[in-house]
Enzyme design. Structure first.
Site, PDB file in Angstrom:
ATOM      1  N   GLU A   1     -14.821  30.387  11.080  1.00 56.60           N
ATOM      2  CA  GLU A   1     -14.641  30.086   9.689  1.00 56.60           C
ATOM      3  C   GLU A   1     -12.910  30.341   9.203  1.00 56.60           C
ATOM      4  O   GLU A   1     -12.287  31.070   9.633  1.00 56.60           O
ATOM      5  CB  GLU A   1     -15.372  31.105   8.935  1.00 56.60           C
ATOM      6  CG  GLU A   1     -16.660  31.074   9.195  1.00 56.60           C
ATOM      7  CD  GLU A   1     -17.702  31.891   8.405  1.00 56.60           C
ATOM      8  OE1 GLU A   1     -17.107  32.776   7.582  1.00 56.60           O
ATOM      9  OE2 GLU A   1     -18.848  32.040   8.824  1.00 56.60           O
TER      10      GLU A   1
ATOM     11  N   ARG B   1     -24.318  35.843  10.651  1.00 57.15           N
ATOM     12  CA  ARG B   1     -23.168  35.613  11.261  1.00 57.15           C
ATOM     13  C   ARG B   1     -23.181  34.170  12.166  1.00 57.15           C
ATOM     14  O   ARG B   1     -24.386  34.032  12.899  1.00 57.15           O
ATOM     15  CB  ARG B   1     -22.412  36.736  12.114  1.00 57.15           C
ATOM     16  CG  ARG B   1     -21.878  37.857  11.247  1.00 57.15           C
ATOM     17  CD  ARG B   1     -20.749  37.335  10.394  1.00 57.15           C
ATOM     18  NE  ARG B   1     -19.987  38.550   9.529  1.00 57.15           N
ATOM     19  CZ  ARG B   1     -20.160  38.626   8.494  1.00 57.15           C
ATOM     20  NH1 ARG B   1     -21.116  38.174   7.807  1.00 57.15           N
ATOM     21  NH2 ARG B   1     -19.569  39.817   7.946  1.00 57.15           N
TER      22      ARG B   1
ATOM     23  N   HIS C   1     -19.952  30.158   3.492  1.00 53.93           N
ATOM     24  CA  HIS C   1     -20.165  31.868   3.362  1.00 53.93           C
ATOM     25  C   HIS C   1     -20.226  32.501   2.131  1.00 53.93           C
ATOM     26  O   HIS C   1     -19.192  33.118   1.822  1.00 53.93           O
ATOM     27  CB  HIS C   1     -19.018  32.413   4.584  1.00 53.93           C
ATOM     28  CG  HIS C   1     -19.314  33.923   4.865  1.00 53.93           C
ATOM     29  ND1 HIS C   1     -19.037  34.203   6.217  1.00 53.93           N
ATOM     30  CD2 HIS C   1     -20.319  34.826   4.449  1.00 53.93           C
ATOM     31  CE1 HIS C   1     -19.209  35.431   6.301  1.00 53.93           C
ATOM     32  NE2 HIS C   1     -20.100  35.874   5.250  1.00 53.93           N
TER      33      HIS C   1
HETATM   34  C1  DGY Z   1     -20.496  40.660   4.345  1.00 55.19           C
HETATM   35  O1  DGY Z   1     -20.371  41.451   3.720  1.00 55.19           O
HETATM   36  O2  DGY Z   1     -20.584  40.947   5.699  1.00 55.19           O
HETATM   37  C2  DGY Z   1     -21.117  39.227   3.979  1.00 55.19           C
HETATM   38  O3  DGY Z   1     -20.987  38.409   5.006  1.00 55.19           O
HETATM   39  C3  DGY Z   1     -20.231  38.946   2.746  1.00 55.19           C
HETATM   40  O4  DGY Z   1     -21.037  37.991   2.046  1.00 55.19           O
END
Ligand code: DGY
Length: 331
Positions: free
Chosen positions: A265, A236, A284
């Site tokens: 994002e 993240r 992402h």
């Molecule tokens: C999640 O599922 O948290 C991921 O970041 C998706 O790619």
């Protein structure tokens, strides 16, 4: 009364069709991201919500949705959800761990390789017609960093961190790792976070974003990284101080970075990472394969199906709601 369930995006997979047999299913058809005001209006009228990581599920939304009985997110990360607020209301939260582990580790390793070998820069160079006689093959032409035999530092040795370690083993890498709670994994040397950063040629981030991990890699820790190291983040954005990272990349302290996730994002146009040639950027897409996304959607639907039946979700983030007096029945 038939429970009303709102799905914030069209989902792949099979199980969502089964879900439609057990509830009044209403799906946002887009285009684009669901506006927060629409989410609030829909949530106000529903008992169940199936959401994505782009949907903010906060107290304000919950206050507007007094009939809400469950939330199922098609994601493993739940930093977009106020879990404490859900738990206080006895609302179970489902998520999708496990199925995206290898796909996400593949993305992290791909970014590691691309950053090490300057593939983003090289791709732009060829496309832009810069590959000419006076800029042709030379001994120092697009030289990068070797991955084989180098040291990888893994920040967070959960399932994805361990999958990253398996990939690194195939490249003959030495693997160091830090994990909040010590975890023995064959072939992986556990060290303190600062030691991992100081001794690794490549660092890959695999912790969840929580209040404890926000800005975990701050300016001080980025400065601790080995000169010429490469940072990869598929976890993240909020875990890494983007301004400090950009400064370290610009002044040459770090060789390169591979980044899939951002503090904001979609990424803000003035994000300092965007202007740097030595960063490979992705939007992402860590878990983005057709197969994995279908598995994630099926898990999200299965969590919702269980909640509709009044059963515990198979993958629940806050199972304490199932203690006596916890979860509220749908419908
Ligand atoms: C999640 O599922 O948290 C991921 O970041 C998706 O790619």
């Amino acid at each position: 009364m038939t429970a009303r369930v709102f799905v914030t995006h069209q989902l792949p997979g099979e199980r969502i069709h089964e879900l439609a047999r057990f509830c009044d299913l209403n799906v946002w058809m887009g285009p684009g991201l669901l506006p927060a005001a629409t989410l609030r209006a829909e949530a106000a009228a529903c008992q169940g919500l199936i959401c994505l990581l782009t949907d903010r599920i906060d107290r304000q939304l919950l206050d507007a949705a007094p009939g809400l009985r469950f939330v199922s997110s098609m994601s493993v990360g739940v930093d977009h959800v106020d879990v404490a607020a859900l738990t206080a209301r006895g609302i179970p939260l489902g998520h999708t761990p496990g199925v995206l582990v290898d796909t996400t580790a593949d993305t992290a390793f791909a970014l590691l390789m691309a950053a090490a070998r300057r593939l983003g820069e090289a791709d732009r160079f060829v496309r832009q017609g810069k590959w000419a006689a006076d800029t042709a093959w030379a001994p120092d032409f697009f030289t990068g960093k070797d991955v084989g035999g180098a040291t990888l530092g893994i920040v967070g040795l959960g399932a994805i961190g361990q999958a990253m370690a398996r990939r690194a083993a195939g490249f003959g890498m030495r693997v160091l790792a830090w994990n909040r709670t010590p975890r023995a994994v064959p072939g992986v040397e556990l060290l303190s976070l600062d030691e991992v950063l100081a001794h690794s040629d490549f660092v890959s981030v695999h912790v969840a974003l929580t209040e404890q991990t926000r800005q975990l890699l701050d300016a001080r820790r980025i400065a601790l990284m080995k000169p010429g190291a490469v940072l990869v983040n598929t976890a993240r954005g909020g875990i890494v101080d983007e301004c400090a990272l950009a400064a370290a990349l610009a002044d040459g302290h770090l060789f390169a970075a591979g980044i899939d996730v951002y503090e904001q994002e979609p990424v803000a146009a003035d994000n300092p990472l965007l202007g740097l040639p030595n960063v490979v950027l992705a939007p992402h897409i860590g878990s983005a394969t057709l197969h994995t996304r279908a598995l994630m959607a099926d898990m999200a639907a299965d969590n919702a199906l269980a909640a509709l039946r009044g059963a515990p979700m198979p993958c629940c983030v806050n199972p304490s709601v199932y203690a006596p007096g916890g979860a509220r029945e749908p419908g």
